[in-house]
Design a protein around this motif. Structure first.
Motif, PDB file in Angstrom:
ATOM      1  N   PRO B 245      -3.164   0.854 -21.663  1.00 58.28           N
ATOM      2  CA  PRO B 245      -1.351   0.037 -21.366  1.00 58.28           C
ATOM      3  C   PRO B 245      -0.525   0.375 -20.563  1.00 58.28           C
ATOM      4  CG  PRO B 245      -3.405  -0.404 -23.223  1.00 58.28           C
ATOM      5  CD  PRO B 245      -3.771   0.490 -22.515  1.00 58.28           C
ATOM      6  N   GLY B 246       0.241  -0.707 -19.707  1.00 54.45           N
ATOM      7  CA  GLY B 246       1.536  -0.029 -19.577  1.00 54.45           C
ATOM      8  C   GLY B 246       1.165   0.937 -18.337  1.00 54.45           C
ATOM      9  N   PHE B 247       0.546   1.347 -17.948  1.00 52.11           N
ATOM     10  CA  PHE B 247       0.157   1.809 -16.954  1.00 52.11           C
ATOM     11  C   PHE B 247      -0.327   2.046 -15.496  1.00 52.11           C
ATOM     12  CE2 PHE B 247       1.274   4.907 -20.384  1.00 52.11           C
ATOM     13  CZ  PHE B 247       1.877   5.936 -19.970  1.00 52.11           C
ATOM     14  N   SER B 248      -0.610   1.047 -15.629  1.00 55.62           N
ATOM     15  CA  SER B 248      -1.122   0.476 -13.895  1.00 55.62           C
ATOM     16  C   SER B 248      -0.122   1.041 -12.962  1.00 55.62           C
ATOM     17  CB  SER B 248      -0.640  -1.344 -14.048  1.00 55.62           C
ATOM     18  OG  SER B 248      -1.760  -1.603 -15.107  1.00 55.62           O
ATOM     19  N   ALA B 249      -0.544   0.995 -12.049  1.00 59.31           N
ATOM     20  CA  ALA B 249       0.109   1.960 -10.035  1.00 59.31           C
ATOM     21  C   ALA B 249       1.106   0.888 -10.248  1.00 59.31           C
ATOM     22  CB  ALA B 249      -0.738   2.351  -9.278  1.00 59.31           C
ATOM     23  N   ARG B 250       2.607   0.319 -10.246  1.00 60.87           N
ATOM     24  CA  ARG B 250       3.468  -0.064  -9.896  1.00 60.87           C
ATOM     25  C   ARG B 250       3.412  -0.629  -8.226  1.00 60.87           C
ATOM     26  NH1 ARG B 250       8.848   1.397 -12.951  1.00 60.87           N
ATOM     27  NH2 ARG B 250       9.222   0.008 -11.163  1.00 60.87           N
ATOM     28  N   HIS B 251       3.461   0.982  -7.578  1.00 60.84           N
ATOM     29  CA  HIS B 251       3.368   1.005  -6.575  1.00 60.84           C
ATOM     30  C   HIS B 251       1.942   0.516  -5.647  1.00 60.84           C
ATOM     31  CE1 HIS B 251       4.719   2.170  -2.452  1.00 60.84           C
ATOM     32  NE2 HIS B 251       3.336   2.439  -2.540  1.00 60.84           N
ATOM     33  N   ASN B 252       0.936   0.484  -6.256  1.00 58.70           N
ATOM     34  CA  ASN B 252       0.046  -0.060  -5.687  1.00 58.70           C
ATOM     35  C   ASN B 252       0.374  -1.735  -5.550  1.00 58.70           C
ATOM     36  OD1 ASN B 252      -0.818   1.733  -4.559  1.00 58.70           O
ATOM     37  ND2 ASN B 252      -2.593   2.246  -5.917  1.00 58.70           N
ATOM     38  N   ALA B 253       0.472  -2.264  -6.593  1.00 58.18           N
ATOM     39  CA  ALA B 253       0.714  -3.561  -7.213  1.00 58.18           C
ATOM     40  C   ALA B 253       1.387  -4.332  -6.991  1.00 58.18           C
ATOM     41  CB  ALA B 253       1.435  -3.885  -9.145  1.00 58.18           C
ATOM     42  N   ASN B 254       2.547  -3.804  -5.742  1.00 57.63           N
ATOM     43  CA  ASN B 254       3.485  -4.553  -4.984  1.00 57.63           C
ATOM     44  C   ASN B 254       3.112  -4.652  -3.777  1.00 57.63           C
ATOM     45  OD1 ASN B 254       5.490  -4.335  -7.236  1.00 57.63           O
ATOM     46  ND2 ASN B 254       6.639  -2.296  -6.374  1.00 57.63           N
ATOM     47  N   TYR B 255       2.228  -3.964  -3.448  1.00 52.03           N
ATOM     48  CA  TYR B 255       1.006  -4.001  -2.394  1.00 52.03           C
ATOM     49  C   TYR B 255       0.448  -5.640  -2.361  1.00 52.03           C
ATOM     50  CZ  TYR B 255       1.515   0.923  -0.171  1.00 52.03           C
ATOM     51  OH  TYR B 255       1.210   2.284   0.088  1.00 52.03           O
ATOM     52  N   TRP B 256       0.241  -5.825  -3.663  1.00 49.45           N
ATOM     53  CA  TRP B 256      -1.250  -6.878  -3.424  1.00 49.45           C
ATOM     54  C   TRP B 256      -0.362  -8.175  -3.928  1.00 49.45           C
ATOM     55  CZ3 TRP B 256      -3.612  -3.577  -7.836  1.00 49.45           C
ATOM     56  CH2 TRP B 256      -4.382  -1.671  -7.356  1.00 49.45           C
ATOM     57  N   ASN B 257       0.754  -7.380  -5.013  1.00 50.58           N
ATOM     58  CA  ASN B 257       1.720  -8.774  -4.947  1.00 50.58           C
ATOM     59  C   ASN B 257       2.529  -9.795  -3.779  1.00 50.58           C
ATOM     60  OD1 ASN B 257       0.807  -8.805  -7.271  1.00 50.58           O
ATOM     61  ND2 ASN B 257       1.880  -7.705  -8.687  1.00 50.58           N
ATOM     62  N   GLY B 258       2.350  -9.147  -2.686  1.00 51.83           N
ATOM     63  CA  GLY B 258       3.167  -9.777  -1.559  1.00 51.83           C
ATOM     64  C   GLY B 258       4.863  -9.080  -1.269  1.00 51.83           C
ATOM     65  N   THR B 259       5.052  -7.892  -2.694  1.00 50.69           N
ATOM     66  CA  THR B 259       6.441  -7.456  -2.238  1.00 50.69           C
ATOM     67  C   THR B 259       6.380  -6.345  -1.139  1.00 50.69           C
ATOM     68  OG1 THR B 259       6.391  -7.096  -4.998  1.00 50.69           O
ATOM     69  CG2 THR B 259       8.112  -6.211  -3.899  1.00 50.69           C
ATOM     70  N   SER B 260       8.081  -6.656  -0.363  1.00 55.52           N
ATOM     71  CA  SER B 260       8.453  -5.616   1.231  1.00 55.52           C
ATOM     72  C   SER B 260       7.625  -4.032   1.093  1.00 55.52           C
ATOM     73  CB  SER B 260       9.591  -5.885   0.879  1.00 55.52           C
ATOM     74  OG  SER B 260       9.585  -7.106   2.039  1.00 55.52           O
ATOM     75  N   TYR B 261       7.377  -3.495   1.658  1.00 56.62           N
ATOM     76  CA  TYR B 261       7.288  -2.501   1.159  1.00 56.62           C
ATOM     77  C   TYR B 261       7.456  -1.492   2.674  1.00 56.62           C
ATOM     78  CZ  TYR B 261       2.745  -2.883   2.530  1.00 56.62           C
ATOM     79  OH  TYR B 261       1.592  -3.597   3.193  1.00 56.62           O
ATOM     80  N   LEU B 262       8.427  -0.987   2.556  1.00 59.81           N
ATOM     81  CA  LEU B 262       8.801   0.421   3.925  1.00 59.81           C
ATOM     82  C   LEU B 262       8.568   1.431   3.767  1.00 59.81           C
ATOM     83  CD1 LEU B 262      10.697   0.509   6.190  1.00 59.81           C
ATOM     84  CD2 LEU B 262      13.042   1.708   4.879  1.00 59.81           C
ATOM     85  N   SER B 263       7.279   1.874   4.806  1.00 60.99           N
ATOM     86  CA  SER B 263       6.517   3.097   4.766  1.00 60.99           C
ATOM     87  C   SER B 263       6.882   3.538   5.672  1.00 60.99           C
ATOM     88  CB  SER B 263       5.048   2.463   5.432  1.00 60.99           C
ATOM     89  OG  SER B 263       4.755   1.862   3.678  1.00 60.99           O
ATOM     90  N   LEU B 264       7.232   5.297   6.159  1.00 61.72           N
ATOM     91  CA  LEU B 264       7.861   6.380   6.578  1.00 61.72           C
ATOM     92  C   LEU B 264       6.603   7.227   6.407  1.00 61.72           C
ATOM     93  CD1 LEU B 264      10.849   6.925   5.220  1.00 61.72           C
ATOM     94  CD2 LEU B 264      10.309   4.895   7.077  1.00 61.72           C
ATOM     95  N   GLY B 265       6.511   7.704   7.983  1.00 60.90           N
ATOM     96  CA  GLY B 265       6.007   8.975   8.205  1.00 60.90           C
ATOM     97  C   GLY B 265       4.661   8.558   9.552  1.00 60.90           C
TER      98      GLY B 265
END
Lengths: 602, 381
Positions: B245-265
């Protein structure tokens, strides 16, 4: 043009022996086509995509070549490119009737092969003078002298007359042209006799209506004259007259021996029947060409859109295609499983495939073809006679007095080496031998009466395979004969799928049921539920297979931020499903409807 | 709107034979130059909408093998990030670490510079399976990495497990899970081995030299993972993710929930929710060309697509359904102004067939639906 300066010829060859290259070089040499046009890939003979891909000719083409011979005289050489498959054997025979000679191309490295022989028989049947050409002599493995001997031994032609050529390098082209002039006899005929011209192919042009290819035998066709088609006695005014050189070129008249095209405001190609005789209604010829027959479809199958919403598009497409293909027939039908579609008639299986491919490609449709069948005559106990070309319409057993199936007379030429195999194949197909002759050394001619139903599916392919390609085959319709025939039904998850029913001979019914369920088991992909496939005869289940339910289809994998990729993979999966037909809850791929055709592949 | 930042580091010591990510085996790598390219790219985007002025909610260093790079490189890069964009106080900053490439000191270094989540590529504790998978670390390396990470102060630890590996038995999987749970990790990612085109594994399976685990066995393995993880106190929150509880990956969840993400590399994929239905783009895949372009123009984009409404709808459905809390039809209506059941009438059948479950205003995959997730997803795209 002086009739003595006309030559009408075709080119026959085994596949890949260089027929197209030779034709192209003849065009180039005589100035019909420039090098630049040739290099741009412009093809003047097989112009349809399908023809180029499959390497077969479906429609006849003609090209007039102008040639000044070594004797200083100008000649008009008409090359007639003929279709080449048993489905179109009637069309082929009409095209050959328009020629006096044939160039027989033999590969200098391969020698005489199966189709070399088959085509030779065909050409000899039409009394054509043969001009053998040994091609590809530029190749290091060429053995022209061995091939020359084969031409003598196997075909029975004078091998010393064979011309050595390399169409690719342009060698021997001049000799071939000289050979045509000296070997192919000039046509006969009298320009003032009553008009007699052979219609040997036709197609539909959206702007001009039917375009007819003709060979004039007697009399003269003139621009503006009224002509009559002898099969229907209908009259037409000639609007355009011309020759392909290779581009269409209008002429005022076509005299005896000449080959060209006619446009006469014929709206429907079904009126321009191949093999018909064209004459002058005011001065009729006394004898129409023999052997004219109305080409009738032999094989029937349902064509349905995968997406029922495409029915109207399919209707427009078949109407348009029919304009161009008089041997294809269609009428509306409906299926419980597939919805609305058309019952279509074809000359044979290749013709069916071509029609389906053209409909899919040229009209962008996704189609399901149901199992092809022949037309049966059903006599009911009340004495009614029904023609059944759709197995699902066969009346229940208790109402049927007897069923009659169509028989054909198969004519097979085969080297004696493979005779045993061919006889066995004919026996397996319920054939009855009528005649066996040996017209030449190592050559047999077999006549068999065989039920049409036994040959439409794969007889031709099997014949080629058991004779390693050396047997040639042609057939004529005979009559209808009573036989013990049954309807074999297929049930998917208990539900009868009418589009999968077929009519089988009693002796083969069990084997066929097993083969079919097994093949469908291979072709139907696993789904979210078990799929039961059953074959039944009159309600009795005779075979069963189950496609086990898909247990797992989940990619437990992180694609990171590349959502596009995941979506595309899903879209691809969905795209695959689009080509499947939903029957009840089960998705059936197109191929499964043709499982019968695949049974014997394996 | 806060956004997520992904950094792709494409170098590996060896390329694993099942891997089809944008990764390259290398004996040495241009660490400084690559970091410069990343910084140049960030500078380019940081002044543009929708990123300009927005706080960074999560940062994820993925690969490849990010743990090949020295802590100092990350320190310098994060300092540059801080100059260009505000990093949220509570930002989740994850680094993927490969047991074959870390030391106690290196891990302490990562923690010290502000990386607060470590995702360790353990895959298995079984030597035979590690060998089959072509991994170059030993079970001891894996244990050490997890122990050192704890000692270095990581309080949010995750590890990857690969299952359905040829030769793997149920007992072997049970052992892996037991050993993983012994480390009392906050998060577990369990991936079933997939045979991707253009990988050695794909070719080996085709040739018959590699025999995949039977389907029934794979299903049993997946079930075992779910049972054991739930029993150990994890929540199964996404197809392949388990968390305390409380340790879901927030970064991955953002991929799934339609948040903008900037990817470099090199080969990195970005998403901006700013346009109507969103825009996705990706970078030049080859590291050398990526660096050239990024250093010259600050931009190394090669492909981009603007989503249509239909595509956005499809993504919305499968990105929500892959999470076990499922999809809220109300959120669908709010986003697309179309009723969910009206847009996808076959949902009624899927519910009736028990593949989907409707409960308290959400639609979720049933246990059977979870196993057939891709088949279900495909019906929405």
């Amino acid at each position: 043009m002086d009739i003595r300066h006309i030559r009408n010829f075709c080119i026959v060859a085994h596949i890949d022996h260089g027929k197209s290259t030779l034709a192209e070089k003849l065009l180039l040499y005589t100035g019909g086509v420039t090098t630049r046009e040739r290099e741009s890939g412009a093809q003047f003979l097989d112009t349809m995509d399908l023809e180029q891909e499959r390497g077969i000719t479906i429609k006849a083409r003609t090209v007039r070549l102008r040639y000044r011979a070594d004797n200083g005289e100008d000649y008009s050489l008409n090359l007639i490119d003929t279709p080449g498959h048993v489905d179109f054997s009637y069309e082929v025979s009409r095209s050959l009737s328009a020629c006096e000679g044939a160039i027989l191309v033999v590969d200098a490295t391969q020698g005489v092969e199966a189709q070399t022989l088959a085509n030779t028989y065909l050409a000899l049947d039409h009394h054509l003078e043969l001009l053998p050409v040994i091609n590809k002599i530029d190749l290091p493995s060429a053995e022209p002298e061995r091939v020359r001997q084969e031409i003598e031994d196997i075909i029975g032609l004078d091998g010393s007359t064979a011309i050595l050529a390399s169409a690719k390098e342009g060698r021997g082209i001049h000799e071939v042209l000289e050979g045509i002039v000296s070997t192919v006899p000039p046509p006969g005929g009298n320009a003032d006799a009553p008009l007699k011209a052979l219609l040997f192919d036709s197609w539909f042009d959206s702007y001009q209506g039917a375009v007819i290819l003709v060979r004039v035998f007697e009399g003269t066709l003139r621009q503006g004259m009224t002509v009559q088609l002898m099969s229907s006695d209908k009259l037409y005014d000639i609007q355009r007259l011309g020759v392909f050189a290779p581009r269409p070129m209008v002429v005022d008249a076509l005299g005896p021996g000449e080959v060209g095209f006619v446009m006469a405001g014929i709206k429907d190609v079904t009126e321009a029947r191949i093999g018909d005789t064209i004459t002058d209604p005011t001065n009729r010829t006394t004898a129409a060409f023999p052997g004219f027959k109305e080409v009738k479809p032999m094989v029937f199958a349902g064509l349905y859109p995968v997406d029922s919403g495409d029915y109207d598009d399919l209707r427009d497409a078949v109407e348009k295609l029919r304009l161009n293909d008089a041997s294809f027939t269609y009428e509306k039908e409906s299926s419980l499983a597939l919805g609305f579609g058309f019952r279509c008639g074809f000359l044979g299986l290749l013709h069916m495939e071509i029609v389906q491919e053209r409909l899919e490609r040229e009209f962008g449709l996704d189609l399901i073809t149901t199992t092809p069948t022949v037309a049966y005559r059903v006599v009911t106990i009340t004495g009614d006679s029904l023609l059944i070309d759709n197995p699902s319409l066969l009346p229940p057993e208790q109402e049927v007095d007897h069923i009659e199936e169509p028989f054909i007379l198969a004519t097979i030429h085969v080297p004696t080496e493979y005779l045993g195999n061919v006889l066995q194949l004919c026996q397996e197909r319920r054939g009855v031998q009528r005649e066996l002759k040996y017209p030449g050394i190592n050559r047999a001619l077999v006549l068999y009466e065989i039920p049409l139903n036994e040959i439409v599916i794969d007889f031709h392919d099997r014949l080629k395979s058991v004779s390693r390609g050396y047997a040639s085959f042609d057939y004529d319709y005979l009559d209808l004969r009573p036989a013990k025939l049954l309807k074999l039904d297929i049930r998917i998850n208990g539900e009868l799928v009418d589009a999968l029913s077929l009519i089988v001979h009693q002796d083969q019914s069990y084997a066929r049921g097993r083969e079919l369920t097994q093949k469908m088991h291979e072709l139907i992909p696993r789904q979210m539920y078990d799929v039961a496939i059953q074959a039944s005869l009159g309600g009795r289940i005779i075979a069963r297979e189950t496609v086990k339910a898909l247990r797992k289809n989940v990619t437990a994998k992180c694609y990171g931020g590349d959502i596009t990729r995941k979506r595309k993979l899903l879209e691809k999966q969905k795209e695959g499903k689009k080509r499947m037909k939903q029957v009840g809850r089960v998705e059936i791929p197109q191929e499964a409807f043709l499982a019968l055709l695949r049974v014997r592949d394996s | 709107m806060p956004f997520s930042l992904y950094i792709h580091l494409p170098y590996c010591l060896v390329k694993c034979p099942y891997c089809d990510f944008n990764a390259y085996a290398a004996k040495s790598w241009p660490e400084e130059q690559y970091m410069e390219a990343l910084a140049a790219e960030l500078r380019h985007y940081a002044s543009q909408p929708p990123w300009a002025g927005q706080p960074i909610a999560t940062i994820y260093f993925g690969g490849g093998t990010p743990s090949l790079f020295a802590p100092q490189s990350f320190a310098r890069f994060l300092a540059r990030v801080g100059e260009l964009a505000p990093i949220a106080e509570d930002a989740e900053i994850t680094l993927e670490a490969d047991p074959a490439t870390v030391t106690r000191e290196k891990l302490s270094g990562y923690r010290a510079l502000g990386i607060n989540r470590l995702s360790v590529g353990v895959q298995s504790f079984h030597p035979q399976l590690l060998k089959t998978l072509g991994r170059i670390h030993t079970p001891e390396d894996a244990h050490d990495t997890l122990t050192w990470a704890r000692a270095a102060g990581f309080t949010n630890l995750s590890m990857d497990v690969i299952f359905a590996v040829p030769g793997q038995t149920m007992t072997m999987l049970t052992d892996d899970l037991t050993l993983a749970h012994d480390h009392a990790l906050e998060h577990l990612s369990t991936y079933s081995l997939t045979y991707e085109e253009h990988t050695p594994f794909f070719a080996m399976r085709k040739k018959g030299t590699l025999r995949p685990v039977e389907e029934d066995e794979e299903v049993a393995m997946y079930s075992l993972i779910q049972e054991r993880c739930v029993a150990a106190g994890y929540r199964h929150y996404e197809i392949s993710s388990f968390a305390r509880p409380g340790f879901s990956a927030r970064h991955n969840a953002n991929y799934w929930n339609g948040t903008s993400y900037l990817s470099l590399g090199a080969g990195a994929h970005s998403f901006s929710a700013a346009s109507e239905w969103g825009t996705r783009w990706s970078n030049e895949r080859l590291p050398r060309r990526y660096m050239e372009k990024a250093l010259a123009h600050g931009n190394a984009t090669t492909t981009s697509e603007t989503l249509t409404q239909a595509q956005a709808m499809g993504e919305f459905v499968f990105l929500n359904l892959r999470q076990l809390h499922g999809l809220a039809p109300a959120a669908f209506v709010e986003r697309f102004q179309v009723d969910f059941a009206e847009q996808f009438p076959h949902v009624t059948d899927l519910l009736a067939e028990g593949l989907l479950i409707a409960d308290s205003g959400r639609i979720t995959l049933s246990p059977q639906g979870l196993l057939l997730a891709d088949t279900l997803f495909a019906s929405f795209v």
